[in-house]
Design a protein around this motif. Sequence first.
Motif, PDB file in Angstrom:
ATOM      1  N   VAL A 193       8.620   7.169 -11.104  1.00 36.83           N
ATOM      2  CA  VAL A 193       8.299   8.613 -11.430  1.00 36.83           C
ATOM      3  C   VAL A 193       8.359   8.718 -13.035  1.00 36.83           C
ATOM      4  O   VAL A 193       8.937   8.008 -13.564  1.00 36.83           O
ATOM      5  CB  VAL A 193       9.234   9.389 -10.742  1.00 36.83           C
ATOM      6  N   GLU A 194       7.441   9.645 -13.494  1.00 37.69           N
ATOM      7  CA  GLU A 194       7.486  10.052 -14.832  1.00 37.69           C
ATOM      8  C   GLU A 194       8.523  11.234 -14.917  1.00 37.69           C
ATOM      9  O   GLU A 194       8.425  12.424 -14.586  1.00 37.69           O
ATOM     10  CB  GLU A 194       6.034  10.685 -15.044  1.00 37.69           C
ATOM     11  N   THR A 195       9.724  10.787 -15.600  1.00 31.40           N
ATOM     12  CA  THR A 195      10.792  11.342 -15.580  1.00 31.40           C
ATOM     13  C   THR A 195      11.017  12.786 -16.458  1.00 31.40           C
ATOM     14  O   THR A 195      11.332  13.804 -15.947  1.00 31.40           O
ATOM     15  CB  THR A 195      12.123  10.565 -16.011  1.00 31.40           C
ATOM     16  N   GLY A 196      10.296  12.653 -17.736  1.00 27.41           N
ATOM     17  CA  GLY A 196      10.272  13.968 -18.403  1.00 27.41           C
ATOM     18  C   GLY A 196      11.888  14.454 -18.724  1.00 27.41           C
ATOM     19  O   GLY A 196      12.464  13.680 -19.141  1.00 27.41           O
ATOM     20  N   ASP A 197      12.074  15.519 -18.416  1.00 29.58           N
ATOM     21  CA  ASP A 197      13.246  16.233 -18.979  1.00 29.58           C
ATOM     22  C   ASP A 197      14.555  15.660 -17.807  1.00 29.58           C
ATOM     23  O   ASP A 197      15.615  15.807 -18.180  1.00 29.58           O
ATOM     24  CB  ASP A 197      13.295  17.796 -18.745  1.00 29.58           C
ATOM     25  N   ALA A 198      13.926  15.277 -16.815  1.00 23.99           N
ATOM     26  CA  ALA A 198      15.241  14.734 -15.777  1.00 23.99           C
ATOM     27  C   ALA A 198      15.345  13.184 -15.923  1.00 23.99           C
ATOM     28  O   ALA A 198      15.752  12.577 -15.103  1.00 23.99           O
ATOM     29  CB  ALA A 198      14.454  14.972 -14.261  1.00 23.99           C
ATOM     30  N   ARG A 199      15.035  12.546 -17.200  1.00 28.20           N
ATOM     31  CA  ARG A 199      15.023  11.045 -17.153  1.00 28.20           C
ATOM     32  C   ARG A 199      16.630  10.605 -16.962  1.00 28.20           C
ATOM     33  O   ARG A 199      16.602   9.824 -16.231  1.00 28.20           O
ATOM     34  CB  ARG A 199      14.606  10.722 -18.546  1.00 28.20           C
ATOM     35  N   SER A 200      17.577  11.499 -17.647  1.00 25.87           N
ATOM     36  CA  SER A 200      18.706  11.091 -17.284  1.00 25.87           C
ATOM     37  C   SER A 200      19.170  11.031 -15.820  1.00 25.87           C
ATOM     38  O   SER A 200      19.679   9.960 -15.333  1.00 25.87           O
ATOM     39  CB  SER A 200      19.948  11.806 -18.193  1.00 25.87           C
ATOM     40  N   LEU A 222      15.964  15.015  -5.138  1.00 25.47           N
ATOM     41  CA  LEU A 222      15.637  14.814  -6.712  1.00 25.47           C
ATOM     42  C   LEU A 222      14.250  14.747  -6.800  1.00 25.47           C
ATOM     43  O   LEU A 222      13.425  15.356  -7.863  1.00 25.47           O
ATOM     44  CB  LEU A 222      16.414  13.809  -7.054  1.00 25.47           C
ATOM     45  N   LEU A 223      13.600  13.691  -6.154  1.00 32.02           N
ATOM     46  CA  LEU A 223      12.117  13.446  -6.316  1.00 32.02           C
ATOM     47  C   LEU A 223      11.157  14.584  -6.120  1.00 32.02           C
ATOM     48  O   LEU A 223      10.471  15.108  -6.921  1.00 32.02           O
ATOM     49  CB  LEU A 223      11.655  12.200  -5.242  1.00 32.02           C
ATOM     50  N   VAL A 224      11.329  15.488  -5.109  1.00 33.07           N
ATOM     51  CA  VAL A 224      10.681  16.567  -4.814  1.00 33.07           C
ATOM     52  C   VAL A 224      11.085  17.712  -6.079  1.00 33.07           C
ATOM     53  O   VAL A 224      10.105  18.241  -6.309  1.00 33.07           O
ATOM     54  CB  VAL A 224      11.045  17.198  -3.587  1.00 33.07           C
ATOM     55  N   ALA A 225      12.271  17.643  -6.305  1.00 36.01           N
ATOM     56  CA  ALA A 225      12.639  18.840  -7.455  1.00 36.01           C
ATOM     57  C   ALA A 225      12.000  18.546  -8.783  1.00 36.01           C
ATOM     58  O   ALA A 225      11.515  19.456  -9.293  1.00 36.01           O
ATOM     59  CB  ALA A 225      14.100  18.699  -7.574  1.00 36.01           C
ATOM     60  N   VAL A 226      11.784  17.145  -9.139  1.00 34.49           N
ATOM     61  CA  VAL A 226      11.173  16.822 -10.106  1.00 34.49           C
ATOM     62  C   VAL A 226       9.735  17.286 -10.183  1.00 34.49           C
ATOM     63  O   VAL A 226       9.274  17.909 -11.234  1.00 34.49           O
ATOM     64  CB  VAL A 226      11.546  15.377 -10.599  1.00 34.49           C
ATOM     65  N   GLY A 227       9.117  17.030  -9.117  1.00 35.32           N
ATOM     66  CA  GLY A 227       7.956  17.065  -8.917  1.00 35.32           C
ATOM     67  C   GLY A 227       7.442  18.520  -8.868  1.00 35.32           C
ATOM     68  O   GLY A 227       6.484  18.989  -9.324  1.00 35.32           O
ATOM     69  N   LYS A 228       8.365  19.554  -8.456  1.00 33.45           N
ATOM     70  CA  LYS A 228       8.031  20.991  -8.379  1.00 33.45           C
ATOM     71  C   LYS A 228       8.902  21.822  -9.473  1.00 33.45           C
ATOM     72  O   LYS A 228       8.811  23.028  -9.249  1.00 33.45           O
ATOM     73  CB  LYS A 228       8.275  21.338  -6.971  1.00 33.45           C
ATOM     74  N   TYR A 245      15.020  24.375  -8.575  1.00 32.48           N
ATOM     75  CA  TYR A 245      14.667  22.988  -8.693  1.00 32.48           C
ATOM     76  C   TYR A 245      15.671  22.484  -9.787  1.00 32.48           C
ATOM     77  O   TYR A 245      15.904  21.134  -9.685  1.00 32.48           O
ATOM     78  CB  TYR A 245      13.150  22.703  -8.741  1.00 32.48           C
ATOM     79  N   GLY A 246      15.796  23.191 -10.821  1.00 32.24           N
ATOM     80  CA  GLY A 246      16.719  22.658 -12.041  1.00 32.24           C
ATOM     81  C   GLY A 246      18.207  22.379 -11.239  1.00 32.24           C
ATOM     82  O   GLY A 246      18.877  21.394 -11.626  1.00 32.24           O
ATOM     83  N   THR A 247      18.526  23.424 -10.558  1.00 27.29           N
ATOM     84  CA  THR A 247      20.028  23.111  -9.875  1.00 27.29           C
ATOM     85  C   THR A 247      20.055  21.776  -8.810  1.00 27.29           C
ATOM     86  O   THR A 247      21.038  20.987  -8.940  1.00 27.29           O
ATOM     87  CB  THR A 247      20.350  24.382  -8.743  1.00 27.29           C
ATOM     88  N   LYS A 248      18.696  21.650  -8.213  1.00 27.65           N
ATOM     89  CA  LYS A 248      18.787  20.403  -7.369  1.00 27.65           C
ATOM     90  C   LYS A 248      18.727  19.045  -8.152  1.00 27.65           C
ATOM     91  O   LYS A 248      19.503  18.286  -7.828  1.00 27.65           O
ATOM     92  CB  LYS A 248      17.504  20.409  -6.652  1.00 27.65           C
ATOM     93  N   ILE A 249      17.983  19.227  -9.405  1.00 30.58           N
ATOM     94  CA  ILE A 249      18.156  17.803 -10.095  1.00 30.58           C
ATOM     95  C   ILE A 249      19.575  17.726 -10.555  1.00 30.58           C
ATOM     96  O   ILE A 249      19.932  16.765 -10.456  1.00 30.58           O
ATOM     97  CB  ILE A 249      17.087  18.177 -11.299  1.00 30.58           C
ATOM     98  N   ALA A 250      20.340  18.970 -11.090  1.00 36.19           N
ATOM     99  CA  ALA A 250      21.643  18.786 -11.561  1.00 36.19           C
ATOM    100  C   ALA A 250      22.573  18.327 -10.493  1.00 36.19           C
ATOM    101  O   ALA A 250      23.485  17.339 -10.705  1.00 36.19           O
ATOM    102  CB  ALA A 250      22.074  19.895 -12.160  1.00 36.19           C
ATOM    103  N   THR A 251      22.370  19.010  -9.104  1.00 34.28           N
ATOM    104  CA  THR A 251      23.378  18.319  -8.155  1.00 34.28           C
ATOM    105  C   THR A 251      23.301  16.862  -8.045  1.00 34.28           C
ATOM    106  O   THR A 251      23.941  16.117  -7.566  1.00 34.28           O
ATOM    107  CB  THR A 251      22.907  19.213  -7.027  1.00 34.28           C
ATOM    108  N   ALA A 252      21.740  16.543  -7.910  1.00 36.83           N
ATOM    109  CA  ALA A 252      21.445  15.110  -7.797  1.00 36.83           C
ATOM    110  C   ALA A 252      22.135  14.087  -8.551  1.00 36.83           C
ATOM    111  O   ALA A 252      22.544  13.310  -8.326  1.00 36.83           O
ATOM    112  CB  ALA A 252      20.188  14.803  -7.384  1.00 36.83           C
ATOM    113  N   HIS A 253      22.095  14.629 -10.042  1.00 35.60           N
ATOM    114  CA  HIS A 253      22.619  13.908 -11.004  1.00 35.60           C
ATOM    115  C   HIS A 253      24.267  13.700 -10.809  1.00 35.60           C
ATOM    116  O   HIS A 253      24.826  12.781 -11.072  1.00 35.60           O
ATOM    117  CB  HIS A 253      22.356  14.503 -12.327  1.00 35.60           C
ATOM    118  N   CYS A 254      24.803  14.831 -10.419  1.00 37.30           N
ATOM    119  CA  CYS A 254      26.379  14.847 -10.079  1.00 37.30           C
ATOM    120  C   CYS A 254      26.614  13.989  -8.882  1.00 37.30           C
ATOM    121  O   CYS A 254      27.649  12.972  -9.075  1.00 37.30           O
ATOM    122  CB  CYS A 254      26.690  16.200  -9.922  1.00 37.30           C
ATOM    123  N   PHE A 255      25.872  14.006  -7.851  1.00 40.32           N
ATOM    124  CA  PHE A 255      26.101  12.952  -6.684  1.00 40.32           C
ATOM    125  C   PHE A 255      25.890  11.594  -7.142  1.00 40.32           C
ATOM    126  O   PHE A 255      26.921  10.704  -6.754  1.00 40.32           O
ATOM    127  CB  PHE A 255      25.069  13.226  -5.738  1.00 40.32           C
TER     128      PHE A 255
END
Length: 600
Positions: free
Chosen positions: A479-486, A544-550, A558-568
């Motif tokens: 995936v092309e991570t962009g702002d969600a790289r971490s 996380l993959l869906v949230a990054v794409g959308k 979707y930002g919340t989904k990304i952050a929650t996945a990062h926490c998990f």
Amino acid sequence: MSYAAPVRDMVFILKELADIASVAALPGLEDANAETAQAVVEEAAKLSAEIVAPLNALGDKQPSEWREGEVVATAGFKEAFRKFAEGGWQGVVHPAEFGGQGLSKLIATPCIEMLNAANLSFALCPLLTDGAIEALLTAGSDELKARYLPKLISGKWTGTMNLTEPQAGSDLALVRSRAERAPDGSYRIFGTKIFITYGEHDMADNIIHLVLARTPDAPDGVRGISLFVVPKFIVKEDGSLGERNDVSCVSIEHKLGIKASPTAVLQFGDHGGAVGYLLGEENRGLEYMFVMMNAARFGVGLQGIGVSDAAYQKAAQYAKERVQSRPVDGAAKGAVAIIHHPDVRRMLSVMRALSEGARALAYVAAAYSDFAHRHADPEVRARHQCIYEYLVPIVKGWSTEMSLEVTSLGVQVHGGMGFIEETGAAQYYRDARILTIYEGTTAIQANDLVGRKTLRDGGAVARQLIEAIDETLSELANVETGDARSAIETMHRRLTEGRNALSAVVQFVINRGTTDPKAVYAGSVLYLKLAGIVLSGWQTARALLVAVGKHAEDPAFYGTKIATAHCFATYVLPRALALEASITSANGGEGMLALAEDQF
């Protein structure tokens, strides 16, 4: 604050992870599409928030009451149950030919979750009725189905499971209740059953007990158990209710939690024998009861998810309102809401990540069940059934163990006020404590996962799931991570470690399961927890993959989904490595079994 169902997250999982479009393409489920799901979930959310949730604290303070053999439910429960029944909620997943809506298990799953989140004690009554319905559908004669299913599915009658006896808890080989054949083809049931959820109440016109008992010539052990339908009131040929059956409620239990749910001691046959009707064939009762238990075990897993989400919501709201201490970074001179403090933020993040991960896994499991029951190809049905059966003990065991952590954190976020009953945080903690015990303890779920679900097929289904995780890992890597790289990089690294840990443990179970069973079963609960963490992490990674794409479509959600996945990935998945180390240590179970009996 009252409970508010997380409708957006539920629908997201239905669409993006459980693939409701594919489920709706199955024969007979054409109307169970995303639009239907949205409407059903929204209406169920209203029922839960407006009718059921306001009764939760009241039921804890004013439990159901036993009065000379009769049980009176908490004030408001009877009226709420009538509205639940009139809305058709008992029949969401059940066949239309008996009055149900015939929708998918996938659509029913969020409805069950939110009902439990709103009021665990209330939701237990429909849960047990669902189990009775499933058993009747599986093994009931046409006559029994016609007589009992429409009233059960309509919610006019409710159902129970009667397994446990004073001397027979999890070991059903010790069941002593007996069933004597009567000349008219019915049976007379004698015995005592304990821990019977909603075994007596005033919320419905009749209660249909499904009772395990032995016929006089039955073989010993579990092979000699039969299952009987024993109504509270005898049902006449025309469907009307007749006299009271020989079933009495001797008492109800006083409990740590779920206080509004009456847990009854039932006595059968004090006055000549309770009239019962054989369900299916003699000596196959345990087989049929497992149908009920599997339905109930999945439902109990949803209880764990629901109570966790409710505890999280209450804790998050409190953290936003409770002002205490200055921020550690000096960003403000005065005291701030505690949600600004890093450790409170950590606790809330973990609560949310655990709840959402378990929710996603349960919904995906429900989709597997729909494919197992509805797909036109028998091979596809069989494959999906095997996966669903592998997931059931994990959904039950992991989701309920998770709920103990989440509800405990909920008390901790409240601080001293969490220990005070008025805040309501403690009720979630107390209510959750039963979930790892009833419908089979976590150890029983774990033994099932080891013996029936891993050793029996040589780990085939487990490896299928590991291969699916590998596909998600490949997507993460590309995936092309962009702002969600971490978030992406952390998830990829930690899920890889978790996947490898699960693979190693499955292999350990296969290698040592017959040669050193004590070593394997000593770590069975740890294996279940490891599987729950990794498989929930897998679903979180897919989210996380869906949230990054959308993300651009709705940055807030979707930002919340990304952050929650990062926490998990940061706080939950690393636990897999420790669990693997405990299970597969060089000496197997020696460390866990090191203390001799006389050393305790």
